[in-house]
Motif scaffolding. Structure first.
Motif, short mmCIF file in Angstrom:
data_model
loop_
_atom_site.label_atom_id
_atom_site.label_comp_id
_atom_site.label_asym_id
_atom_site.label_seq_id
_atom_site.Cartn_x
_atom_site.Cartn_y
_atom_site.Cartn_z
N CYS A 1 -49.87 -20.23 -39.24
CA CYS A 1 -51.34 -20.59 -40.24
C CYS A 1 -51.68 -19.25 -39.84
N VAL A 2 -53.32 -19.13 -40.29
CA VAL A 2 -53.50 -18.00 -40.61
C VAL A 2 -54.39 -18.13 -38.30
N GLY A 3 -54.97 -19.12 -38.63
CA GLY A 3 -55.47 -19.06 -37.13
C GLY A 3 -54.92 -20.12 -36.07
N GLY A 4 -54.28 -20.75 -36.75
CA GLY A 4 -53.03 -21.70 -35.96
C GLY A 4 -54.20 -23.21 -35.32
N ARG A 5 -55.49 -23.25 -36.07
CA ARG A 5 -56.18 -24.34 -36.08
C ARG A 5 -55.78 -25.72 -36.10
N ASP B 1 -57.15 -23.17 -29.14
CA ASP B 1 -57.89 -23.54 -29.08
C ASP B 1 -58.68 -22.20 -28.74
N LYS B 2 -58.20 -21.31 -29.71
CA LYS B 2 -58.76 -20.21 -29.74
C LYS B 2 -59.95 -20.14 -30.88
N PRO B 3 -60.55 -18.73 -31.02
CA PRO B 3 -62.05 -19.25 -31.60
C PRO B 3 -61.19 -19.03 -33.26
N LEU B 4 -62.44 -19.20 -33.69
CA LEU B 4 -62.40 -19.18 -35.60
C LEU B 4 -61.71 -17.64 -36.11
N LEU B 5 -61.59 -17.39 -36.91
CA LEU B 5 -61.10 -15.91 -37.37
C LEU B 5 -62.15 -15.57 -38.39
N PRO B 6 -62.25 -14.33 -38.38
CA PRO B 6 -63.27 -14.32 -39.89
C PRO B 6 -62.49 -15.19 -41.33
N PRO B 7 -64.08 -15.39 -41.84
CA PRO B 7 -63.24 -15.17 -43.23
C PRO B 7 -62.78 -14.67 -44.15
#
Length: 169
Positions: free
Chosen positions: A122-126, A155-161
């Motif tokens: 997916c986009v962010g993998g979270r 566990d990586k940070p959220l990507l920007p909107p």
């Protein structure tokens, strides 16, 4: 109990000139040494955090499932949290996709004797990829085959909107 049958897309039986049938190896057929138990590996990842992992099958979930990122109560959680997992799996089509992916992985594993890797991105993998990978791991465990589930980017940070596309269905 859920059980795989022989998968027709990996059936490589061919008629033999002398009569009868013989079996030729398929493109994925790599038998392991005696005593090695082939593993089904399920990986979740985020396209926004790098290239997809090497896999026999990769599912791009960016446009398929609702994105928990857009829900303020779920945004900072992951697919390992019950609320996000339920949100993802309640999306129409999520459960049939998980079942089909598990069936394919087990079928390839059974017919080739090879380790099989299935990846969900997916986009962010979270959120979505983690939920689907988790579900495929659960289904695959029911077949008593060795399975590992890895969440590369959870566990990586959220990507920007701006990196996320909205899907409301």
């Amino acid at each position: 109990m859920w059980r795989s049958r022989s998968a027709p897309w990996t059936d490589h039986a061919q008629p033999h000139r002398g009569g009868g049938w013989h079996r030729r190896p398929g493109p994925l057929e790599t038998r392991h040494e005696e005593g090695h138990h082939p593993v089904i590996r399920v990986i979740s990842f985020g396209y926004g955090h790098g290239e997809p992992p090497a896999a026999e099958v990769t599912y791009d979930l960016r446009d398929l499932l609702r994105n928990p990122f857009h829900d303020p109560e779920l945004k900072h959680l992951t697919g390992l949290d019950p609320a996000v997992y339920e949100h993802v799996m309640d999306t129409p089509g999520a459960e049939p996709l998980a079942q089909a992916a598990a069936y394919l992985a087990v079928g390839l594993n059974e017919t080739t004797g090879a380790d099989i890797t299935v990846a969900f991105g997916c986009v962010g993998g979270r959120h979505r990829s983690v939920g689907l990978a988790r579900r495929v791991g659960e289904i695959t465990q029911l077949t008593n085959r060795p399975v590992t589930v890895e969440h590369r980017d959870v566990d990586k940070p959220l990507l920007p909107p701006g990196a996320h596309r909205a899907r409301t269905a």
